[in-house]
Write a protein that holds these residues in place. Structure first.
Motif, PDB file in Angstrom:
ATOM      1  N   THR A 275       7.783 -36.869  -5.636  1.00  0.00           N
ATOM      2  CA  THR A 275       8.854 -36.682  -4.657  1.00  0.00           C
ATOM      3  C   THR A 275       8.925 -37.855  -3.684  1.00  0.00           C
ATOM      4  O   THR A 275      10.014 -38.387  -3.406  1.00  0.00           O
TER       5      THR A 275
ATOM      6  N   ALA B 273      13.553 -30.548   0.281  1.00  0.00           N
ATOM      7  CA  ALA B 273      12.974 -29.346   0.899  1.00  0.00           C
ATOM      8  C   ALA B 273      13.487 -28.093   0.207  1.00  0.00           C
ATOM      9  O   ALA B 273      14.330 -27.352   0.714  1.00  0.00           O
ATOM     10  N   THR B 274      12.959 -27.852  -0.993  1.00  0.00           N
ATOM     11  CA  THR B 274      13.477 -26.784  -1.856  1.00  0.00           C
ATOM     12  C   THR B 274      12.687 -25.482  -1.751  1.00  0.00           C
ATOM     13  O   THR B 274      12.964 -24.522  -2.478  1.00  0.00           O
TER      14      THR B 274
ATOM     15  N   GLN C 173       8.613 -28.090   0.858  1.00  0.00           N
ATOM     16  CA  GLN C 173       8.511 -28.102  -0.593  1.00  0.00           C
ATOM     17  C   GLN C 173       7.076 -27.763  -0.955  1.00  0.00           C
ATOM     18  O   GLN C 173       6.138 -28.296  -0.359  1.00  0.00           O
TER      19      GLN C 173
ATOM     20  N   LYS D   4       8.647 -23.411  -5.546  1.00  0.00           N
ATOM     21  CA  LYS D   4       9.137 -23.794  -6.871  1.00  0.00           C
ATOM     22  C   LYS D   4       9.040 -22.609  -7.813  1.00  0.00           C
ATOM     23  O   LYS D   4       8.160 -21.801  -7.716  1.00  0.00           O
TER      24      LYS D   4
END
Length: 258
Positions: free
Chosen positions: A239, A254-255, A228, A258
């Motif tokens: 988070t 765990a994107t 992330q 952003k």
């Protein structure tokens, strides 16, 4: 037998935490990288430094050799280097709040740095206060004088690496013993970093925070490492707090970018 000795072998376990936060120092806890700052202003300058970082990122050189070249280009006495850094290196705007929240919520912070411990401790004492700086576990490289010289004279100091790896300090060696604990004893592990000194740690924890726009993001995308991004520690704080409170899983966090 092993569990009774673990708090000694693994210092971050001494309060029986359910979460441990490992973090880089330069460019992560701080807004600027102290070693880059010294190299750019006292050493061979930004062009050669950036080329060295790129060579490490794409596997053309070991971090150990590129970093030593950077530091060897600095002739300034060590005490003057620290004075310069105290005047110019600033704390990430969200770190102090995160640090205080982590202490209140039994989330140990372990600083794993490819830099030098005397500089890190001097800057943390300056930015957070001596008591806070002393409370943090720091695993890093050291500094020694060159033969026949004092570290506080021109050309008098040099880095002493933590280990014999190509990183000089292989951060994964500190994290893996925690990661290999039995499931019932193993905390959730976080790591935050920004650059090429963090490559050895990138795949070792449950959730990696990579600073937006920095080399670690490039590496994670190239190697398919879940992560992330963060702009500053306020993003990390939000988070981690949600994960600690059970509102979010580390896998879902765990994107990527952003």
């Amino acid at each position: 037998m092993g569990s009774t000795a673990l708090p000694i072998a693994l210092p971050a376990l001494k309060t029986n935490p359910k979460f441990i936060f490992f973090t880089d120092f330069d460019g992560t806890i701080t807004q600027q990288d102290s070693n880059d700052f010294m190299t750019d202003n006292l050493g061979y300058g930004p062009e050669l430094r950036k080329q060295g970082n790129e060579d490490v990122l794409f596997g053309r050189r070991d971090f150990r050799d590129a970093f030593r070249d950077m530091l060897d280009s600095i002739d300034t006495p060590f005490d003057r280097c620290i004075d310069l850094l105290r005047r110019n290196i600033t704390l990430d705007p969200g770190f102090k709040d995160f640090f205080e929240w982590a202490r209140e919520n039994n989330v140990p912070i372990v600083v794993l740095s490819g830099g030098m411990e005397p500089i890190i401790r001097a800057l943390l004492a300056h930015m957070l206060g001596q008591e806070a700086a002393d409370s943090l576990q720091i695993v890093s490289n050291q500094v020694t004088s060159r033969e026949g010289k004092s570290i506080n004279e021109a050309g008098g100091w040099q880095i002493v690496y933590h280990d014999e790896s190509g990183f000089g300090h292989d951060k994964s060696l500190e994290i893996r013993p925690y990661a290999r604990l039995p499931a019932e004893e193993r905390p959730v592990l976080f790591y935050a970093g920004d650059g090429v000194s963090d490559l050895s740690a990138a795949k070792e924890t449950d959730l990696l925070f990579a600073k937006a726009g920095r080399d670690l993001v490039t590496y994670c995308e190239k190697e398919n490492v879940p992560f992330q991004t963060f702009e500053d520690f306020s993003d990390i704080h939000a988070t981690v707090k949600d994960i600690v409170e059970g509102k979010l899983t580390h896998t879902a966090a765990a994107t990527g970018r952003k």
